[in-house]
Design a protein around this motif. Structure first.
Motif, PDB file in Angstrom:
ATOM      1  N   THR A  51     -22.886   4.176  -6.946  1.00  0.00           N
ATOM      2  CA  THR A  51     -23.210   3.773  -8.110  1.00  0.00           C
ATOM      3  C   THR A  51     -24.666   3.368  -8.801  1.00  0.00           C
ATOM      4  O   THR A  51     -24.773   2.927  -9.732  1.00  0.00           O
ATOM      5  CB  THR A  51     -21.773   2.511  -7.708  1.00  0.00           C
ATOM      6  OG1 THR A  51     -22.093   1.697  -7.194  1.00  0.00           O
ATOM      7  CG2 THR A  51     -21.265   3.183  -7.528  1.00  0.00           C
ATOM      8  N   SER A 102     -20.502   0.273 -17.039  1.00  0.00           N
ATOM      9  CA  SER A 102     -19.055  -0.780 -16.144  1.00  0.00           C
ATOM     10  C   SER A 102     -19.019  -1.233 -16.773  1.00  0.00           C
ATOM     11  O   SER A 102     -19.237  -1.889 -17.212  1.00  0.00           O
ATOM     12  CB  SER A 102     -21.151  -2.314 -15.773  1.00  0.00           C
ATOM     13  OG  SER A 102     -21.962  -0.812 -14.627  1.00  0.00           O
ATOM     14  N   TRP A 134     -15.348  -0.821 -15.239  1.00  0.00           N
ATOM     15  CA  TRP A 134     -14.586  -0.919 -14.161  1.00  0.00           C
ATOM     16  C   TRP A 134     -13.518  -2.281 -14.934  1.00  0.00           C
ATOM     17  O   TRP A 134     -13.884  -3.473 -14.950  1.00  0.00           O
ATOM     18  CB  TRP A 134     -15.327  -1.431 -12.786  1.00  0.00           C
ATOM     19  CG  TRP A 134     -13.526  -0.763 -11.814  1.00  0.00           C
ATOM     20  CD1 TRP A 134     -13.316  -2.200 -11.278  1.00  0.00           C
ATOM     21  CD2 TRP A 134     -12.557   0.770 -11.486  1.00  0.00           C
ATOM     22  NE1 TRP A 134     -11.713  -1.874 -10.452  1.00  0.00           N
ATOM     23  CE2 TRP A 134     -12.007   0.279 -10.860  1.00  0.00           C
ATOM     24  CE3 TRP A 134     -13.069   2.345 -11.751  1.00  0.00           C
ATOM     25  CZ2 TRP A 134     -11.452   1.046 -10.219  1.00  0.00           C
ATOM     26  CZ3 TRP A 134     -12.272   2.259 -11.490  1.00  0.00           C
ATOM     27  CH2 TRP A 134     -11.373   1.746 -10.013  1.00  0.00           C
ATOM     28  N   HIS A 173     -12.693  -5.242 -13.431  1.00  0.00           N
ATOM     29  CA  HIS A 173     -12.474  -5.196 -12.072  1.00  0.00           C
ATOM     30  C   HIS A 173     -11.222  -7.099 -11.996  1.00  0.00           C
ATOM     31  O   HIS A 173     -11.099  -7.618 -11.098  1.00  0.00           O
ATOM     32  CB  HIS A 173     -13.758  -6.352 -11.922  1.00  0.00           C
ATOM     33  CG  HIS A 173     -14.749  -5.668 -11.800  1.00  0.00           C
ATOM     34  ND1 HIS A 173     -14.805  -5.511 -10.307  1.00  0.00           N
ATOM     35  CD2 HIS A 173     -15.877  -4.706 -11.977  1.00  0.00           C
ATOM     36  CE1 HIS A 173     -16.136  -3.994 -10.054  1.00  0.00           C
ATOM     37  NE2 HIS A 173     -16.374  -3.732 -11.913  1.00  0.00           N
ATOM     38  N   GLN A 184      -5.536  -2.375 -10.360  1.00  0.00           N
ATOM     39  CA  GLN A 184      -7.022  -0.939  -9.699  1.00  0.00           C
ATOM     40  C   GLN A 184      -6.798  -0.196  -9.454  1.00  0.00           C
ATOM     41  O   GLN A 184      -7.341   1.210  -9.595  1.00  0.00           O
ATOM     42  CB  GLN A 184      -7.791  -1.664  -9.758  1.00  0.00           C
ATOM     43  CG  GLN A 184      -8.172  -2.461 -10.508  1.00  0.00           C
ATOM     44  CD  GLN A 184      -9.159  -4.014  -9.550  1.00  0.00           C
ATOM     45  OE1 GLN A 184     -10.755  -3.356  -9.428  1.00  0.00           O
ATOM     46  NE2 GLN A 184      -8.950  -5.143  -9.327  1.00  0.00           N
ATOM     47  N   ALA A 227      -6.850   3.802  -9.974  1.00  0.00           N
ATOM     48  CA  ALA A 227      -7.338   5.135  -9.290  1.00  0.00           C
ATOM     49  C   ALA A 227      -7.053   6.143  -9.291  1.00  0.00           C
ATOM     50  O   ALA A 227      -6.690   7.463  -9.263  1.00  0.00           O
ATOM     51  CB  ALA A 227      -8.231   4.222  -8.293  1.00  0.00           C
ATOM     52  N   LEU A 248     -14.372   8.381 -11.849  1.00  0.00           N
ATOM     53  CA  LEU A 248     -14.825   6.568 -10.867  1.00  0.00           C
ATOM     54  C   LEU A 248     -15.393   6.317 -10.459  1.00  0.00           C
ATOM     55  O   LEU A 248     -16.026   5.046 -10.819  1.00  0.00           O
ATOM     56  CB  LEU A 248     -13.502   6.768  -9.934  1.00  0.00           C
ATOM     57  CG  LEU A 248     -11.768   7.101 -10.116  1.00  0.00           C
ATOM     58  CD1 LEU A 248     -11.364   7.626  -9.028  1.00  0.00           C
ATOM     59  CD2 LEU A 248     -10.912   6.057 -11.150  1.00  0.00           C
ATOM     60  N   ILE A 299     -17.619   5.388 -14.168  1.00  0.00           N
ATOM     61  CA  ILE A 299     -16.645   4.368 -14.445  1.00  0.00           C
ATOM     62  C   ILE A 299     -17.421   2.920 -13.507  1.00  0.00           C
ATOM     63  O   ILE A 299     -16.468   1.351 -14.051  1.00  0.00           O
ATOM     64  CB  ILE A 299     -15.826   3.755 -15.603  1.00  0.00           C
ATOM     65  CG1 ILE A 299     -14.842   4.507 -14.588  1.00  0.00           C
ATOM     66  CG2 ILE A 299     -15.854   5.053 -16.158  1.00  0.00           C
ATOM     67  CD1 ILE A 299     -13.297   4.246 -14.636  1.00  0.00           C
ATOM     68  N   MET A 327     -16.313   2.867 -10.027  1.00  0.00           N
ATOM     69  CA  MET A 327     -14.755   2.160  -8.628  1.00  0.00           C
ATOM     70  C   MET A 327     -15.827   1.255  -8.120  1.00  0.00           C
ATOM     71  O   MET A 327     -17.015   1.690  -7.397  1.00  0.00           O
ATOM     72  CB  MET A 327     -14.760   3.025  -8.123  1.00  0.00           C
ATOM     73  CG  MET A 327     -13.458   2.817  -7.748  1.00  0.00           C
ATOM     74  SD  MET A 327     -12.874   4.235  -6.774  1.00  0.00           S
ATOM     75  CE  MET A 327     -13.732   5.186  -6.256  1.00  0.00           C
TER      76      MET A 327
END
Length: 283
Positions: free
Chosen positions: A90, A97, A99, A101, A108, A112, A170, A173, A175
């Motif tokens: 990453t 960025s 994801w 969180h 989450q 995925a 994934l 973005i 992960m």
């Protein structure tokens, strides 16, 4: 008791191990704790195959057990290394960025799984259409019996292709490592169920959940009849592709003798030979 076991095994197995894995990550424990949890899942899977076999003869090794263990160790070891490299990837790979969180870990992971299911299913589908990819994928289809370890029996290059197709979006973005570890663990649990020799009953779930009752059709040695049920986690994409089938008079559930590759009934059995076979064979 066995009747109840056939109905509760698959959902109980999947949910208990997935929630145990989430609990480990939620407690901020190291993802390395997922390794002994996966080993426990393998033990439970094998024990249940002995108790509730779909085909009793598939529980007896045919000179393939050591080879399958090597496949499993190599492929799972590669997956562990790949997951451990997520923070590095990453950093190197340009990504957005975005994801989520803030979502609970379960959501989450669910997100995925949905993304990875599409990528891996499509890579799997294309592997049955493209000659070069099929040669790599044929290693997986060479098995003559179905039991838990079959899901981990893959040529390392083909696993890399499927893994890339499922996880690259994934990674783009952002992960995080923990979700990547949970995704890899979930895929391993799903593969155990998908290739299990347990005589599981799942009712209406057979239309959406890609476990053994549906996936056995995919391993039929007839190249045309076996081009069905490509999904890893779900049959959703199979419904859209028109490749979904269920047990019926037209598609009877396969039994011993129905598996393998029709065009190569004597596909090499040794591990090292299987690694080089795709490069010298035209299937």
């Amino acid at each position: 008791m066995k009747t109840i076991g056939k109905w509760v095994f698959s959902p109980l197995f999947f949910l208990s191990f997935i929630f145990a894995a989430i609990n480990i990550i939620d407690r901020t424990l190291s993802p390395a704790w997922l390794i002994p949890l996966l080993l426990l899942a393998v033990v439970v899977s094998f024990a249940t195959e002995k108790w509730l076999p779909y085909e009793k003869v598939w529980n007896t090794p045919r000179g393939d057990l050591v080879r399958d263990i090597v496949h499993a160790v190599v492929n799972e070891g590669t997956l562990i290394i790949t997951v451990a490299m997520i923070p590095i990837m990453t950093t190197i790979v340009p990504h957005f960025s975005v994801w989520p969180h803030q979502w609970p870990i379960l959501l989450q992971l669910g997100f995925a799984v949905i993304v990875a299911d599409f990528g891996i299913t499509m890579a799997h589908y294309i592997s049955h259409k493209n000659d070069v990819l099929w040669r790599l994928h044929a290693v997986h289809h060479s098995v003559k019996r179905m039991y838990g370890f079959n899901g981990l029996l893959k040529h390392p290059l083909h696993q890399a292709i499927e893994l890339s197709a499922g996880t690259f979006p994934l990674l783009l973005i952002g992960m995080p490592l923990e979700i990547g570890a949970l995704l890899g663990f979930s895929a391993a649990i799903q593969l155990l169920l998908q290739h299990s020799n347990v005589d599981m009953r799942i009712g209406a779930l057979k239309y959406v959940w890609a476990v053994a009752p549906g996936h056995r059709h995919h391993h039929i040695k007839d190249g045309i009849k076996g081009n069905v049920n490509f999904g890893l986690f779900t049959h959703f994409w199979d419904h859209l592709l028109g490749t979904f089938v269920i047990d019926s008079s037209k598609h009877p559930s396969p039994c011993d003798g129905d598996l393998g590759i029709d065009s190569q009934p004597n596909y090499p059995k040794g591990y090292m030979v299987q690694l080089i076979e795709p490069f010298r064979s035209k299937i």
